[in-house]
Design a protein around this motif. Structure first.
Motif, PDB file in Angstrom:
ATOM      1  N   UNK A 137       9.179 -34.003 -27.679  1.00  0.00           N
ATOM      2  CA  UNK A 137       9.329 -32.557 -27.874  1.00  0.00           C
ATOM      3  C   UNK A 137       9.709 -32.244 -29.317  1.00  0.00           C
ATOM      4  N   UNK A 138      10.680 -32.998 -29.840  1.00  0.00           N
ATOM      5  CA  UNK A 138      11.143 -32.762 -31.210  1.00  0.00           C
ATOM      6  C   UNK A 138      10.044 -33.035 -32.231  1.00  0.00           C
ATOM      7  N   UNK A 139       9.349 -34.161 -32.075  1.00  0.00           N
ATOM      8  CA  UNK A 139       8.340 -34.548 -33.063  1.00  0.00           C
ATOM      9  C   UNK A 139       7.104 -33.646 -33.006  1.00  0.00           C
ATOM     10  N   UNK A 140       6.829 -33.077 -31.829  1.00  0.00           N
ATOM     11  CA  UNK A 140       5.718 -32.126 -31.746  1.00  0.00           C
ATOM     12  C   UNK A 140       5.993 -30.914 -32.630  1.00  0.00           C
ATOM     13  N   UNK A 141       7.254 -30.497 -32.678  1.00  0.00           N
ATOM     14  CA  UNK A 141       7.651 -29.382 -33.547  1.00  0.00           C
ATOM     15  C   UNK A 141       7.378 -29.723 -35.013  1.00  0.00           C
ATOM     16  N   UNK A 142       7.704 -30.958 -35.404  1.00  0.00           N
ATOM     17  CA  UNK A 142       7.460 -31.378 -36.789  1.00  0.00           C
ATOM     18  C   UNK A 142       5.971 -31.483 -37.090  1.00  0.00           C
ATOM     19  N   UNK A 143       5.193 -31.891 -36.091  1.00  0.00           N
ATOM     20  CA  UNK A 143       3.734 -31.940 -36.272  1.00  0.00           C
ATOM     21  C   UNK A 143       3.204 -30.569 -36.674  1.00  0.00           C
ATOM     22  N   UNK A 144       3.620 -29.551 -35.959  1.00  0.00           N
ATOM     23  CA  UNK A 144       3.197 -28.179 -36.272  1.00  0.00           C
ATOM     24  C   UNK A 144       3.681 -27.788 -37.674  1.00  0.00           C
ATOM     25  N   UNK A 145       4.930 -28.126 -37.981  1.00  0.00           N
ATOM     26  CA  UNK A 145       5.499 -27.777 -39.279  1.00  0.00           C
ATOM     27  C   UNK A 145       4.750 -28.399 -40.435  1.00  0.00           C
ATOM     28  N   UNK A 172      -0.445 -30.003 -60.270  1.00  0.00           N
ATOM     29  CA  UNK A 172      -1.403 -29.520 -59.268  1.00  0.00           C
ATOM     30  C   UNK A 172      -2.224 -30.636 -58.641  1.00  0.00           C
ATOM     31  N   UNK A 173      -2.546 -31.666 -59.421  1.00  0.00           N
ATOM     32  CA  UNK A 173      -3.341 -32.777 -58.875  1.00  0.00           C
ATOM     33  C   UNK A 173      -2.529 -33.553 -57.844  1.00  0.00           C
ATOM     34  N   UNK A 174      -1.262 -33.812 -58.152  1.00  0.00           N
ATOM     35  CA  UNK A 174      -0.388 -34.520 -57.221  1.00  0.00           C
ATOM     36  C   UNK A 174      -0.190 -33.690 -55.954  1.00  0.00           C
ATOM     37  N   UNK A 175       0.011 -32.393 -56.105  1.00  0.00           N
ATOM     38  CA  UNK A 175       0.219 -31.493 -54.963  1.00  0.00           C
ATOM     39  C   UNK A 175      -1.013 -31.480 -54.052  1.00  0.00           C
ATOM     40  N   UNK A 176      -2.185 -31.466 -54.643  1.00  0.00           N
ATOM     41  CA  UNK A 176      -3.435 -31.438 -53.854  1.00  0.00           C
ATOM     42  C   UNK A 176      -3.569 -32.701 -53.001  1.00  0.00           C
ATOM     43  N   UNK A 177      -3.283 -33.860 -53.607  1.00  0.00           N
ATOM     44  CA  UNK A 177      -3.387 -35.119 -52.867  1.00  0.00           C
ATOM     45  C   UNK A 177      -2.326 -35.175 -51.766  1.00  0.00           C
ATOM     46  N   UNK A 178      -1.102 -34.807 -52.128  1.00  0.00           N
ATOM     47  CA  UNK A 178      -0.002 -34.854 -51.156  1.00  0.00           C
ATOM     48  C   UNK A 178      -0.262 -33.931 -49.974  1.00  0.00           C
ATOM     49  N   UNK A 179      -0.839 -32.790 -50.228  1.00  0.00           N
ATOM     50  CA  UNK A 179      -1.141 -31.822 -49.173  1.00  0.00           C
ATOM     51  C   UNK A 179      -2.094 -32.411 -48.139  1.00  0.00           C
ATOM     52  N   UNK A 180      -3.105 -33.146 -48.601  1.00  0.00           N
ATOM     53  CA  UNK A 180      -4.055 -33.770 -47.676  1.00  0.00           C
ATOM     54  C   UNK A 180      -3.383 -34.862 -46.847  1.00  0.00           C
ATOM     55  N   UNK A 181      -2.429 -35.578 -47.474  1.00  0.00           N
ATOM     56  CA  UNK A 181      -1.726 -36.647 -46.756  1.00  0.00           C
ATOM     57  C   UNK A 181      -0.822 -36.092 -45.662  1.00  0.00           C
ATOM     58  N   UNK A 182      -0.290 -34.892 -45.877  1.00  0.00           N
ATOM     59  CA  UNK A 182       0.612 -34.306 -44.890  1.00  0.00           C
ATOM     60  C   UNK A 182      -0.113 -33.936 -43.596  1.00  0.00           C
ATOM     61  N   UNK A 183      -1.431 -33.787 -43.643  1.00  0.00           N
ATOM     62  CA  UNK A 183      -2.209 -33.573 -42.414  1.00  0.00           C
ATOM     63  C   UNK A 183      -2.067 -34.797 -41.511  1.00  0.00           C
ATOM     64  N   UNK A 184      -2.270 -35.994 -42.111  1.00  0.00           N
ATOM     65  CA  UNK A 184      -2.144 -37.238 -41.345  1.00  0.00           C
ATOM     66  C   UNK A 184      -0.685 -37.473 -40.943  1.00  0.00           C
ATOM     67  N   UNK A 185       0.237 -37.180 -41.866  1.00  0.00           N
ATOM     68  CA  UNK A 185       1.666 -37.337 -41.559  1.00  0.00           C
ATOM     69  C   UNK A 185       2.046 -36.494 -40.349  1.00  0.00           C
ATOM     70  N   UNK A 186       1.475 -35.299 -40.254  1.00  0.00           N
ATOM     71  CA  UNK A 186       1.720 -34.445 -39.101  1.00  0.00           C
ATOM     72  C   UNK A 186       1.196 -35.067 -37.824  1.00  0.00           C
ATOM     73  N   UNK A 187       0.020 -35.669 -37.913  1.00  0.00           N
ATOM     74  CA  UNK A 187      -0.593 -36.264 -36.730  1.00  0.00           C
ATOM     75  C   UNK A 187       0.191 -37.451 -36.195  1.00  0.00           C
ATOM     76  N   UNK A 188       0.773 -38.253 -37.106  1.00  0.00           N
ATOM     77  CA  UNK A 188       1.448 -39.441 -36.577  1.00  0.00           C
ATOM     78  C   UNK A 188       2.934 -39.227 -36.254  1.00  0.00           C
ATOM     79  N   UNK A 189       3.403 -37.979 -36.315  1.00  0.00           N
ATOM     80  CA  UNK A 189       4.793 -37.708 -35.942  1.00  0.00           C
ATOM     81  C   UNK A 189       5.102 -38.162 -34.512  1.00  0.00           C
ATOM     82  N   UNK A 190       4.204 -37.853 -33.583  1.00  0.00           N
ATOM     83  CA  UNK A 190       4.439 -38.180 -32.177  1.00  0.00           C
ATOM     84  C   UNK A 190       4.539 -39.682 -31.955  1.00  0.00           C
TER      85      UNK A 190
END
Length: 452
Positions: free
Chosen positions: A325-333, A349-367
């Motif tokens: 339940x807790x990690x699902x909340x972080x996935x959405x965040x 800006x280049x670092x931010x762009x790359x990091x932003x794409x990585x956070x999609x995967x980071x969100x997915x593996x929270x659970x």
């Protein structure tokens, strides 16, 4: 399924877990503060702290694994009501964690030349070396603290280490501000200043927790030092037998994430800096899972001492449900704020762009990341560590690393491909560990029923 029988335990789980979460977040915050403050110096400096910490955390994971063995043994002795046994476990454990801290410091010094041969940008390595040297010695007070912390956690007294880490962060923030940028009588030391702030704050942390435990009546019998004649090889062997496989579990996981840092480093300083940002954010939420996992270890260990296996299974599953339940909340965040969070660390800006794409995967593996950590905590409470070590090795290095390397380096997906590999590893780990816990608890219940 009657969810009420699991959700009714959430309050008890959180009562134990919250101070551990706060303490774990406090440990992480020490590094996070370093990264945020250093990140303002530039992406090269941020990549340098990432490189130095990647080797440090491999060594630390080994030490942490051994220290984690103290908690279930203390929890079991507490469930049995045997304080002398608990005292012996604690004192032997504290000696062991101190020896390991010194050993890990020596190992880190011996590993320093390796930094030159990891195919990292030369400017990053040059900045990383002095930072690494100071961070290395901080592992000694950190491991002594772990011995004290895991003992207190095993007695369900989780708040004291939380207070210690809160104090640590106050000291660390003040010292970092003064020593990184230069303030008043303090020189501008940049990365070296960040390392010194961390080292000094960890010394403060040890003294604070030791003094607190010495002054509390509940701990009086445990804090009475063992005589030389009371030291027993058997007690050390019990802790090592439980701690060594746990250290391997930590090493396999932390090693994979360290490998992701090194793989990202071969792509350049900017991808490495972006990788560090995503790792820090994912690690922050992971500390919640560490807290719930520790609660699972303590409560499962107590029930094991009482030999109440039906209750053990129910309590463990309540922790599994809670973390989902807790990690699902972080996935959405992570999904919603993926373009905002990297700005905490850098305005590149280049670092931010790359990091932003990585956070999609980071969100997915929270659970899967959260679930595997809590199941490992439950298995640790059962003192089942050998098979889980094998399962984590398979998940991280037979499955995860080849996927990281292939997608990141060969298929040309860069850091995004590396993180897909991390997602695959964590998901496989969670699935295999769940089957292991389910099998073991059903077996214990069946064996007890047959005896009665």
């Amino acid at each position: 399924m009657n969810l009420r029988k699991y959700t009714s335990e959430f309050k008890n789980n959180l009562k134990l877990a919250t101070p551990i979460m706060m303490g774990s977040l406090g440990h992480l915050l020490v590094g996070l503060i370093d990264d945020i403050m250093v990140g303002r110096l530039g992406p090269i400096e941020l990549a340098a702290t990432s490189l130095g910490n990647s080797i440090f955390f491999i060594a630390l994971s080994i030490g942490l694994g051994f220290s984690f063995a103290i908690t279930p043994l203390i929890a079991e002795s507490d469930g049995e009501g045997d304080k002398e046994k608990g005292r012996s476990i604690f004192q032997h454990g504290l000696i062991l964690t101190t020896i390991i801290g010194i050993s890990m410091f020596v190992m880190l010094l011996l590993l320093k030349p390796v930094l030159y041969y990891l195919d990292q940008p030369e400017e990053v390595v040059l900045l990383a070396i002095p930072y690494y040297e100071i961070i290395a010695i901080s592992i000694i007070p950190l491991m002594i603290f772990q011995g004290l912390k895991q003992f207190a956690d095993g007695l369900s007294e989780t708040k004291y280490s939380m207070w210690a880490t809160i104090l640590t962060n106050v000291v660390n923030v003040l010292l970092n501000f003064a020593l990184i940028y230069g303030f008043w009588i303090f020189p501008r030391l940049e990365l070296v200043g960040a390392a010194l702030g961390t080292f000094i704050s960890r010394i403060v942390m040890v003294f604070f927790l030791y003094i607190v435990l010495m002054k509390k009546d509940k701990f009086a019998i445990y804090m009475r030092r063992l005589k030389l004649s009371e030291l027993k090889k058997k007690r050390f062997r019990i802790i090592i037998k439980l701690g060594f496989p746990t250290a391997l579990q930590m090493l396999f996981e932390v090693g994979l994430f360290a490998a992701s840092v090194l793989l990202a480093g071969t792509l350049g300083a900017f991808p490495q800096a972006a990788n560090q940002i995503a790792l820090k954010l994912a690690s922050t939420t992971f500390m919640i899972a560490v807290g719930i996992g520790a609660a699972a270890t303590i409560r499962v260990g107590n029930q094991k001492g009482l030999k109440n296996y039906m209750e053990l299974r129910r309590i463990a599953f309540s922790n599994f449900l809670l973390i989902l339940i807790i990690m699902f909340t972080f996935t959405i965040g992570f999904m919603v704020f993926k373009d905002v969070l990297p700005w905490m660390f850098t305005d590149n800006l280049e670092v931010i762009k790359i990091a932003s794409s990585l956070l999609i995967i980071a969100g997915l593996f929270q659970l899967s990341d959260g679930l595997q950590a809590v199941i490992l905590g439950g298995l640790r409470g059962l003192q089942d560590v050998n098979v889980p070590s094998l399962l984590t090795f398979i998940a991280y290095w037979i499955i995860g690393f080849p996927v990281c390397y292939y997608l990141g380096s060969i298929a040309g997906l860069g850091t995004f491909g590396i993180w897909i590999g991390l997602l695959a590893a964590l998901t496989c780990s969670a699935i295999m560990l769940f089957f292991r816990f389910n099998y073991l608890t059903n077996k214990l219940i069946k064996e007890k029923n047959e005896l009665t």
